[in-house]
Design a protein around this motif. Sequence first.
Motif, PDB file in Angstrom:
ATOM      1  N   GLY A   6      40.000  10.357  30.735  1.00 22.78           N
ATOM      2  CA  GLY A   6      38.968  10.721  29.704  1.00 22.78           C
ATOM      3  C   GLY A   6      37.729  11.248  30.363  1.00 22.78           C
ATOM      4  N   GLN A   7      37.298  11.124  31.689  1.00 19.78           N
ATOM      5  CA  GLN A   7      36.300  11.651  32.434  1.00 19.78           C
ATOM      6  C   GLN A   7      36.077  13.150  32.178  1.00 19.78           C
ATOM      7  OE1 GLN A   7      34.865  10.146  36.226  1.00 19.78           O
ATOM      8  NE2 GLN A   7      36.837   9.420  36.295  1.00 19.78           N
ATOM      9  N   PRO A   8      35.027  13.619  31.874  1.00 17.33           N
ATOM     10  CA  PRO A   8      34.617  15.430  32.356  1.00 17.33           C
ATOM     11  C   PRO A   8      35.257  15.798  33.517  1.00 17.33           C
ATOM     12  CG  PRO A   8      32.547  14.078  31.598  1.00 17.33           C
ATOM     13  CD  PRO A   8      33.417  12.829  31.914  1.00 17.33           C
ATOM     14  N   TYR A   9      35.664  16.875  33.644  1.00 14.95           N
ATOM     15  CA  TYR A   9      36.537  17.461  34.606  1.00 14.95           C
ATOM     16  C   TYR A   9      35.647  18.802  35.044  1.00 14.95           C
ATOM     17  CZ  TYR A   9      40.244  20.077  37.126  1.00 14.95           C
ATOM     18  OH  TYR A   9      40.850  20.981  37.931  1.00 14.95           O
ATOM     19  N   GLY A  10      35.451  19.137  36.421  1.00 21.96           N
ATOM     20  CA  GLY A  10      34.969  20.310  36.895  1.00 21.96           C
ATOM     21  C   GLY A  10      34.690  20.501  38.276  1.00 21.96           C
ATOM     22  N   ASN A  11      33.516  20.972  38.810  1.00 23.21           N
ATOM     23  CA  ASN A  11      33.318  21.163  40.057  1.00 23.21           C
ATOM     24  C   ASN A  11      31.928  20.399  40.433  1.00 23.21           C
ATOM     25  OD1 ASN A  11      35.182  23.257  40.201  1.00 23.21           O
ATOM     26  ND2 ASN A  11      33.758  24.754  39.626  1.00 23.21           N
ATOM     27  N   ALA A  12      31.620  20.135  41.831  1.00 25.61           N
ATOM     28  CA  ALA A  12      30.604  19.409  42.065  1.00 25.61           C
ATOM     29  C   ALA A  12      29.900  20.000  43.480  1.00 25.61           C
ATOM     30  CB  ALA A  12      30.886  17.767  42.165  1.00 25.61           C
ATOM     31  N   ILE A  13      28.644  19.507  43.375  1.00 24.63           N
ATOM     32  CA  ILE A  13      28.055  20.145  44.867  1.00 24.63           C
ATOM     33  C   ILE A  13      27.287  18.873  45.486  1.00 24.63           C
ATOM     34  CG2 ILE A  13      26.089  21.223  43.725  1.00 24.63           C
ATOM     35  CD1 ILE A  13      26.156  23.310  46.009  1.00 24.63           C
ATOM     36  N   GLY A  59      42.040  26.122  30.417  1.00 21.69           N
ATOM     37  CA  GLY A  59      42.084  26.053  31.846  1.00 21.69           C
ATOM     38  C   GLY A  59      40.618  26.745  32.336  1.00 21.69           C
ATOM     39  N   GLU A  60      39.488  26.445  31.717  1.00 16.50           N
ATOM     40  CA  GLU A  60      38.219  27.056  31.890  1.00 16.50           C
ATOM     41  C   GLU A  60      37.735  26.587  33.394  1.00 16.50           C
ATOM     42  OE1 GLU A  60      36.727  29.114  30.138  1.00 16.50           O
ATOM     43  OE2 GLU A  60      36.668  28.507  28.192  1.00 16.50           O
ATOM     44  N   ARG A  61      37.149  27.596  34.065  1.00 11.81           N
ATOM     45  CA  ARG A  61      36.800  27.369  35.544  1.00 11.81           C
ATOM     46  C   ARG A  61      35.137  27.721  35.368  1.00 11.81           C
ATOM     47  NH1 ARG A  61      41.177  26.932  38.922  1.00 11.81           N
ATOM     48  NH2 ARG A  61      43.090  26.175  37.382  1.00 11.81           N
ATOM     49  N   GLY A  62      34.554  27.146  36.475  1.00  5.04           N
ATOM     50  CA  GLY A  62      32.979  27.230  36.400  1.00  5.04           C
ATOM     51  C   GLY A  62      32.487  27.392  37.851  1.00  5.04           C
ATOM     52  N   ILE A  63      31.339  27.561  37.798  1.00  3.75           N
ATOM     53  CA  ILE A  63      30.405  27.512  39.141  1.00  3.75           C
ATOM     54  C   ILE A  63      29.289  26.587  38.985  1.00  3.75           C
ATOM     55  CG2 ILE A  63      29.233  29.554  38.239  1.00  3.75           C
ATOM     56  CD1 ILE A  63      29.271  30.326  41.591  1.00  3.75           C
ATOM     57  N   ILE A  64      28.960  25.776  40.004  1.00  3.32           N
ATOM     58  CA  ILE A  64      27.687  24.986  39.825  1.00  3.32           C
ATOM     59  C   ILE A  64      26.648  25.532  40.916  1.00  3.32           C
ATOM     60  CG2 ILE A  64      28.868  23.159  40.928  1.00  3.32           C
ATOM     61  CD1 ILE A  64      25.713  22.947  38.564  1.00  3.32           C
ATOM     62  N   THR A  89      20.565  29.193  48.279  1.00  2.00           N
ATOM     63  CA  THR A  89      21.419  28.953  47.018  1.00  2.00           C
ATOM     64  C   THR A  89      22.718  28.388  47.635  1.00  2.00           C
ATOM     65  OG1 THR A  89      19.845  30.520  45.901  1.00  2.00           O
ATOM     66  CG2 THR A  89      22.104  29.730  45.114  1.00  2.00           C
ATOM     67  N   ALA A  90      23.159  27.393  47.434  1.00  2.00           N
ATOM     68  CA  ALA A  90      24.420  27.148  47.708  1.00  2.00           C
ATOM     69  C   ALA A  90      25.312  26.670  46.329  1.00  2.00           C
ATOM     70  CB  ALA A  90      24.539  25.422  48.343  1.00  2.00           C
ATOM     71  N   CYS A  91      26.729  27.229  46.309  1.00  2.00           N
ATOM     72  CA  CYS A  91      27.317  26.929  45.040  1.00  2.00           C
ATOM     73  C   CYS A  91      28.936  26.378  45.370  1.00  2.00           C
ATOM     74  CB  CYS A  91      27.582  28.345  44.565  1.00  2.00           C
ATOM     75  SG  CYS A  91      26.176  29.242  44.107  1.00  2.00           S
ATOM     76  N   SER A  92      29.284  25.884  44.336  1.00  2.00           N
ATOM     77  CA  SER A  92      30.794  25.439  44.607  1.00  2.00           C
ATOM     78  C   SER A  92      31.646  25.996  43.207  1.00  2.00           C
ATOM     79  CB  SER A  92      30.950  23.930  44.438  1.00  2.00           C
ATOM     80  OG  SER A  92      32.245  23.481  44.204  1.00  2.00           O
ATOM     81  N   LEU A 133      22.604  33.346  50.124  1.00  2.78           N
ATOM     82  CA  LEU A 133      23.587  32.606  49.230  1.00  2.78           C
ATOM     83  C   LEU A 133      24.821  32.237  50.035  1.00  2.78           C
ATOM     84  CD1 LEU A 133      24.846  31.937  46.263  1.00  2.78           C
ATOM     85  CD2 LEU A 133      25.342  34.366  46.152  1.00  2.78           C
ATOM     86  N   VAL A 134      25.181  31.043  49.653  1.00  3.19           N
ATOM     87  CA  VAL A 134      26.711  30.591  50.394  1.00  3.19           C
ATOM     88  C   VAL A 134      27.556  29.982  49.138  1.00  3.19           C
ATOM     89  CG1 VAL A 134      27.781  28.940  51.846  1.00  3.19           C
ATOM     90  CG2 VAL A 134      25.583  29.808  52.456  1.00  3.19           C
ATOM     91  N   ILE A 135      28.527  30.689  49.277  1.00  2.00           N
ATOM     92  CA  ILE A 135      29.947  30.218  48.106  1.00  2.00           C
ATOM     93  C   ILE A 135      30.775  29.510  48.790  1.00  2.00           C
ATOM     94  CG2 ILE A 135      31.620  31.106  46.651  1.00  2.00           C
ATOM     95  CD1 ILE A 135      28.799  31.540  45.302  1.00  2.00           C
TER      96      ILE A 135
END
Length: 304
Positions: free
Chosen positions: A127-134, A156-161, A179-182, A220-222
């Motif tokens: 039940g937790q939220p799901y996604g990406n982290a940095i 199946g949405e995808r995202g960027i943080i 600027t750092a992204c995941s 910027l680093v991806i």
Amino acid sequence: MTTRRTRRRGGARAIVLALLCVLVALPAGSGATPDAAAAPEVAARANVTPGHYVGTFNIYGNIGHRGDAGDWIKEEADAIRAVGRGDMGRWLFIGLQEVCEAQGERFARELGLRSAFIDTGTDCADGQPYGNAILFHSATRILPPALLPNTDNRGGERGIICAVVRAAGHQGPTGPQVTACSTHLTVGETKDREREAQAAFIRRGWKPDGTHPLGTDGPLVIAGDLNAAPDAPELDVMYDGIEASGPRESEPPYAFPTYEDGRKLDYLFVWGARGAARWADTGTRPTAHSDHDFYYSELSMGIG
């Protein structure tokens, strides 16, 4: 890399998804103070202290661990710390993918870092939220996160943080920043067009401030799981930058495979540095708890 059946949120949830991020402070007694609000308008500077590690890790947090944030995370964190010879001050940031929210928070605590998280609208099994982290030491700001193009309009949405981060020991608005992204692109052999749209959105289409594309104001680093091999046409736009494993590889065996079947799916790209950006000590660390390896490299950039 794994596929999953997802459930879409209601309209109210969709409205706030692109604005949702969570900033987690260091554990009590660490001696650090939150500073994301210290200089909210400071842009990423075009320099960064040279010789700091960055990493990316798809932790397999839902399908593999069903949201569990138990001691397997401590084991992985201990192994990550060993990459920098026990000194987390040598790290600039780490991107995590396939993350249930509490898992990202625990990784941050175990490594003595802060974290930011994007909920991409899918529930983890518990039940937790799901996604990406940095994960990072300090940041002058967290950029408004975004969902990536979903061209077939299916689940199946995808995202960027992203966060404007600084190396350990640099405080105040004038320290070297990047600027750092995941991020995590769509999986599937028939999804190359969607991945192409997602890569183009990240590289040129997304304007976090409403005006300027990502990375316009500095380096910027991806870091991310891009779910495509280096020679895939959908990654052409990403290879405008410098990738940690060097020149684009056209076929296996890859220098640094990151997935359990021998493919390279995980990447570290840098753009926009003044002077030459250099990657060194690139490597992968096999993991006991994921179908992806931990992928890392030491980044140096020109100062100025």
